[in-house]
Design a protein around this motif. Structure first.
Motif, mmCIF file in Angstrom:
data_model
loop_
_atom_site.group_PDB
_atom_site.id
_atom_site.type_symbol
_atom_site.label_atom_id
_atom_site.label_comp_id
_atom_site.label_asym_id
_atom_site.label_seq_id
_atom_site.Cartn_x
_atom_site.Cartn_y
_atom_site.Cartn_z
ATOM 1 N N LEU A 138 88.694 -118.754 -6.482
ATOM 2 C CA LEU A 138 88.623 -118.106 -5.169
ATOM 3 C C LEU A 138 88.302 -116.620 -5.332
ATOM 4 O O LEU A 138 87.469 -116.075 -4.591
ATOM 5 C CB LEU A 138 89.951 -118.300 -4.428
ATOM 6 N N GLN A 184 90.690 -114.949 4.991
ATOM 7 C CA GLN A 184 91.539 -116.130 5.127
ATOM 8 C C GLN A 184 90.861 -117.162 6.021
ATOM 9 O O GLN A 184 90.892 -118.374 5.749
ATOM 10 C CB GLN A 184 92.897 -115.720 5.700
ATOM 11 N N TYR A 203 87.596 -118.771 4.153
ATOM 12 C CA TYR A 203 87.832 -119.761 3.098
ATOM 13 C C TYR A 203 88.855 -120.820 3.496
ATOM 14 O O TYR A 203 89.145 -121.722 2.700
ATOM 15 C CB TYR A 203 88.294 -119.049 1.820
ATOM 16 N N VAL A 247 92.087 -120.790 3.751
ATOM 17 C CA VAL A 247 93.176 -120.861 2.777
ATOM 18 C C VAL A 247 94.431 -120.249 3.379
ATOM 19 O O VAL A 247 94.380 -119.514 4.369
ATOM 20 C CB VAL A 247 92.813 -120.105 1.474
ATOM 21 N N GLN A 259 97.682 -118.427 -0.885
ATOM 22 C CA GLN A 259 96.516 -118.660 -1.752
ATOM 23 C C GLN A 259 95.635 -117.412 -1.845
ATOM 24 O O GLN A 259 95.168 -117.045 -2.931
ATOM 25 C CB GLN A 259 95.692 -119.843 -1.217
#
Length: 488
Positions: free
Chosen positions: A216, A237, A240, A242, A246
């Motif tokens: 990532l 955020q 992606y 996630v 993360q």
């Protein structure tokens, strides 16, 4: 119409000796030692150590010198005499060229330093582990030479190709240079040879063991570098899809990277030019004790041989022009040696009285190391205390270091302007900066405090500081704006 004006101007001219003294005062310990060696090499009438016979010591600073009664206008007519009879051809022995009066404390303070390999030499050594043709090796060595101290190649490939052709006679193309650049990117520390920060971080990430967080992080730097630089974490955020945890782990991996891969190595080799404290302050039985580094106080004397040459000349009946020329040379060297010895003592006294005044002015700080106890202090305060010119105090403060129980400090760091607190008392700007720094360190990094809120907090603490002043102090402390301090 022609008019005449009478203009009176008051000016002060410094003698060459005064200018030289100022330059000596400005020199820190190591530079002073080098200057001392140069003077002793240039003037054989200047010798290190004490004279064997004490009767000669009085001559060092006597105003009535035995050779001052030499008559420059004396007419001499005699057979020519070889000047070598009066001037020795022997070189000054090495043991007389070093001021060997270091104290035991000085010896202990100096840390032993290993002679390190330079940053660029280390990279060249690593190249020997790669199988390259002669042409490829020449290109690789040129690329290593193009890397700056921070580990970057700041020039474009076309410029490098042109430079190699014009300066080295190496004719190649951009594709070949690009291929050899990949070899450079395999060298340690990882990230070296990058052309910008983005490439530097990517190279370091690609050298790490692949994990979810590393993957990532790599994608963020490669495709979302602008959003990452601006700390737009909400957008990342969403982009992606996630969790916050993360994203936090990925950002953490990026923050572990070194944006200046050559900096650590270059910094370590620069330790050879380590700082030698000019003063030491210790706390002995609750009292401050100041010492001047013994290397600033060499024991010197005027050469006895040169003085005896003058005595020989004065005792001789037949005096030739060559002898007179030789004596003029000897007298000049003796004058220069005596002035230099006196200048060193003046330098020594100036350094000590200046630092002693600073130590007593900032006594509260030196006793416990609390920077908030540093009093407002400007050059004029110390100049008035010791009766010296402000420019002299500036020369001492800007170039000298003092070893304290709290670390080695540049003396000028103890000087600061005064500001009023809400009680109308003068406080040091250093104190205000320290409090500002503490407030920023204790802030919630998820919601860093903007400058106007920082100004409000300091006002509550009794320091009415304008927002623009907060911004100025923050920049001086090298603290970024609130947005750049944000963490997940």
């Amino acid at each position: 119409m022609l008019k005449q004006f009478l203009n009176l101007k008051l000016s002060q001219k410094l003698s060459p000796q005064q200018i030289q003294l100022m330059k000596l005062i400005q020199l820190p310990t190591q530079a002073f030692e080098q200057r001392l060696k140069e003077e002793m090499n240039e003037n054989p009438a200047l010798e290190a150590g004490k004279e064997e016979d004490e009767e000669y010591e009085k001559d060092e600073f006597d105003n009535e010198d035995e050779y001052d009664d030499f008559d420059d206008n004396e007419t001499i007519e005699a057979d020519e005499i070889n000047i070598d009879e009066y001037l020795s051809n022997d070189e000054t022995p090495d043991y007389k060229l070093s001021a060997n009066n270091y104290s035991a404390d000085d010896e202990q303070r100096e840390s032993p330093l290993a002679a390190g390999v330079s940053f660029h030499q280390d990279l060249l050594n690593q190249l020997n582990t790669f199988i390259l043709t002669d042409e490829e090796r020449e290109i690789a060595e040129f690329l290593v030479g193009s890397i700056d101290d921070m580990g970057y190649i700041r020039r474009s490939i076309p410029d490098i190709v042109d430079d190699m052709a014009f300066t080295q006679g190496i004719y190649t193309d951009e594709k070949t240079v690009e291929r050899i650049l990949h070899v450079i990117h395999e060298l340690e520390p990882s990230g070296v040879g990058a052309r910008d920060l983005q490439e530097c971080l990517l190279l370091q990430l690609k050298h790490k063991t692949p994990t979810e967080s590393i993957g990532l992080a790599t994608d963020i730097i490669e495709h979302q570098f602008d959003a990452f630089s601006k700390k737009h974490y909400d957008k990342l955020q969403q982009k992606y899809s996630v969790s916050q945890e993360q994203l936090k782990n990925a950002i953490s991996e990026i923050e572990k990277l070194n944006p200046k891969p050559g900096g650590v190595f270059a910094g370590s080799t620069r330790l050879i030019e380590h700082v030698v404290p000019d003063f030491t302050i210790r706390i002995v039985d609750g009292e401050l004790e100041l010492t001047l580094n013994g290397r600033n106080a060499p024991t010197l004397h005027v050469s006895r041989d040169y003085q005896e040459m003058l005595q020989t000349y004065k005792a001789s009946r037949d005096k030739s022009q060559q002898q007179k020329d030789a004596v003029q040379f000897i007298k000049q060297k003796l004058d220069s040696a005596k002035w230099f010895i006196d200048a060193i003592r003046q330098r020594q006294e100036t350094l000590f009285v200046t630092m002693n005044a600073i130590m007593h002015y900032q006594q509260e700080y030196f006793l416990d190391g609390d920077e908030t106890k540093l009093r407002p202090m400007i050059l004029k305060d110390i100049a008035d205390m010791v009766g010296l010119d402000i420019s002299t105090i500036s020369r001492v403060a800007n170039s000298k270091y003092v070893e304290t129980p709290y670390g080695t400090k540049l003396i000028k760091e103890f000087f600061s302007e005064a500001m009023k607190n809400d009680q109308g008392e003068d406080v040091s700007t250093i104190e205000i900066k320290k409090i500002l720094q503490n407030v920023i360190e204790e802030e919630d990094k998820r919601k860093p405090l903007p400058d106007d809120q920082l100004a409000d907090i300091l006002k509550e603490k009794g320091y009415p500081i304008a927002r623009r002043t907060i911004a100025k102090y923050r920049e001086q402390l090298e603290i970024p704006v609130a947005r750049m301090r944000k963490k997940i």
